[in-house]
Structure formats: structure tokens, C-alpha cells
Design a protein around this motif. Structure first.
Motif, PDB file in Angstrom:
ATOM      1  N   ASP A  86       4.626 -34.520  47.927  1.00  0.00           N
ATOM      2  CA  ASP A  86       4.699 -34.516  49.391  1.00  0.00           C
ATOM      3  C   ASP A  86       4.843 -35.956  49.881  1.00  0.00           C
ATOM      4  N   ILE A  87       6.044 -36.290  50.351  1.00  0.00           N
ATOM      5  CA  ILE A  87       6.263 -37.655  50.848  1.00  0.00           C
ATOM      6  C   ILE A  87       6.186 -37.723  52.373  1.00  0.00           C
ATOM      7  N   SER A  88       5.739 -36.633  53.017  1.00  0.00           N
ATOM      8  CA  SER A  88       5.705 -36.593  54.478  1.00  0.00           C
ATOM      9  C   SER A  88       4.750 -37.624  55.078  1.00  0.00           C
ATOM     10  N   ARG A  89       3.737 -38.055  54.346  1.00  0.00           N
ATOM     11  CA  ARG A  89       2.772 -39.028  54.850  1.00  0.00           C
ATOM     12  C   ARG A  89       3.215 -40.477  54.638  1.00  0.00           C
ATOM     13  N   LEU A  90       4.314 -40.669  53.966  1.00  0.00           N
ATOM     14  CA  LEU A  90       4.795 -42.021  53.678  1.00  0.00           C
ATOM     15  C   LEU A  90       5.268 -42.688  54.966  1.00  0.00           C
ATOM     16  N   GLU A  91       4.675 -43.842  55.265  1.00  0.00           N
ATOM     17  CA  GLU A  91       5.068 -44.577  56.464  1.00  0.00           C
ATOM     18  C   GLU A  91       6.488 -45.104  56.312  1.00  0.00           C
ATOM     19  N   ASN A  92       7.219 -45.120  57.392  1.00  0.00           N
ATOM     20  CA  ASN A  92       8.580 -45.671  57.447  1.00  0.00           C
ATOM     21  C   ASN A  92       9.561 -45.007  56.474  1.00  0.00           C
ATOM     22  N   ARG A  93       9.299 -43.774  56.085  1.00  0.00           N
ATOM     23  CA  ARG A  93      10.205 -43.110  55.141  1.00  0.00           C
ATOM     24  C   ARG A  93      11.585 -42.873  55.740  1.00  0.00           C
ATOM     25  N   GLN A  94      11.686 -42.840  57.056  1.00  0.00           N
ATOM     26  CA  GLN A  94      12.981 -42.662  57.707  1.00  0.00           C
ATOM     27  C   GLN A  94      13.895 -43.860  57.480  1.00  0.00           C
ATOM     28  N   GLU A  95      13.336 -45.000  57.089  1.00  0.00           N
ATOM     29  CA  GLU A  95      14.148 -46.181  56.799  1.00  0.00           C
ATOM     30  C   GLU A  95      14.900 -46.050  55.475  1.00  0.00           C
ATOM     31  N   TRP A  96      14.513 -45.091  54.665  1.00  0.00           N
ATOM     32  CA  TRP A  96      15.168 -44.829  53.374  1.00  0.00           C
ATOM     33  C   TRP A  96      15.991 -43.556  53.536  1.00  0.00           C
ATOM     34  N   ALA A  97      17.225 -43.695  53.969  1.00  0.00           N
ATOM     35  CA  ALA A  97      18.087 -42.541  54.238  1.00  0.00           C
ATOM     36  C   ALA A  97      18.206 -41.658  52.994  1.00  0.00           C
ATOM     37  N   GLY A  98      17.924 -40.397  53.153  1.00  0.00           N
ATOM     38  CA  GLY A  98      18.080 -39.438  52.059  1.00  0.00           C
ATOM     39  C   GLY A  98      16.931 -39.412  51.070  1.00  0.00           C
ATOM     40  N   LEU A  99      15.858 -40.157  51.324  1.00  0.00           N
ATOM     41  CA  LEU A  99      14.735 -40.200  50.385  1.00  0.00           C
ATOM     42  C   LEU A  99      14.109 -38.820  50.238  1.00  0.00           C
TER      43      LEU A  99
END
Length: 141
Positions: free
Chosen positions: A6-19
Motif C-alpha cells: 500500500d503506497i497510498s500513505r507515501l508523501e509526494n507520491r504524485q511527483e512520481w508519475a505512474g508509481l
């Protein structure tokens, strides 16, 4: 292989397109003298099982290993030939030499590093002839 499910809690994950995946692979390396553990961390746009991620990283390590041999052992990056065709030809011969050495080591069940084997072939003509003599067109197929 350890995968974060579950990577939903990762901060700034939107900065990694397609992560889609964060995972780690533990490598255990055994030599005559010691055993070491190494942990490598990865991010990926693939949503795969840990088993599949392990296969992908193994294939990647094999490719990197080949490039390391070409650069460190054969000094490929230092080659100053101007012709692209000459560079391609030399690259093919280098890879053929690597294949011949690996075939020789495998068929004779030897425990010798790549660097040791290549150095021995460079210094000992008989060893070089053994490697070449062991290598045939049958080993290519």
C-alpha cells in the motif's frame, strides 16, 4: 524480495508519475572468505508480484554485469575508434570472448572469477587455447 503493498500513505507520491510499486531485493553474496548481504531498493510503474519483480531485477543485474565486464575488463569506454562499425565489431568480439570464457568455466565446473580467468588467459597461452578449444559452434545453440 519485499514489496510495499500500500503506497497510498507515501508523501509526494504524485511527483512520481505512474508509481505503482516500491520494493526491495536482498542479495546474499557468498565467497570463499565471507558472506555479505546487500539490500537494493526500487520504485516501479509495474504492479507485479514479488516473484516477477525478482525476475526483472535479476535480468537487469545480468545486463549491468555484462556492461561492467565490457567496461572494466575490456576498457570498452576507453576505446577511441572513430568508426561506429569498428566499435560494433570489437563489441561483438568482446562478447564472444566473454561467452567462450563462461562456457569453458561452466563445462569444466571451475570456481574462478571472471577477472582471474581473463587474466590467466592473457598470461598463459595454453589456458587461452583451452578456452578457445572448448568453445565450438555447438555451444552457441
Amino acid at each position: 524480495c519485499y514489496k510495499v503493498h500500500d503506497i497510498s500513505r507515501l508523501e509526494n507520491r504524485q511527483e512520481w508519475a505512474g508509481l505503482k510499486t516500491i520494493f526491495a531485493v536482498e542479495h546474499i553474496v557468498e565467497t570463499k572468505h565471507k558472506t555479505t548481504k546487500e539490500m537494493n531498493y526500487y520504485i516501479s510503474s509495474l504492479a507485479e508480484t514479488p516473484e516477477k519483480l525478482m525476475q526483472i531485477t535479476r535480468a537487469h543485474r545480468k545486463t549491468e554485469s555484462l556492461h561492467w565486464i565490457l567496461d572494466v575488463v575490456f576498457s570498452e569506454d576507453e576505446c577511441r575508434l572513430k568508426s561506429e562499425e569498428s566499435n560494433k565489431t570489437l563489441n561483438s568480439f568482446r562478447k564472444l570472448a566473454i561467452l567462450a570464457r563462461r562456457t569453458y568455466i561452466k563445462s569444466n565446473k571451475l570456481k574462478i572469477s571472471g577477472k582471474q580467468s581473463i587474466l590467466k588467459a592473457m598470461l598463459d597461452e595454453n589456458h587461452l587455447l583451452q578456452i578457445i578449444g572448448n568453445f565450438s559452434s555447438e555451444s552457441l545453440f
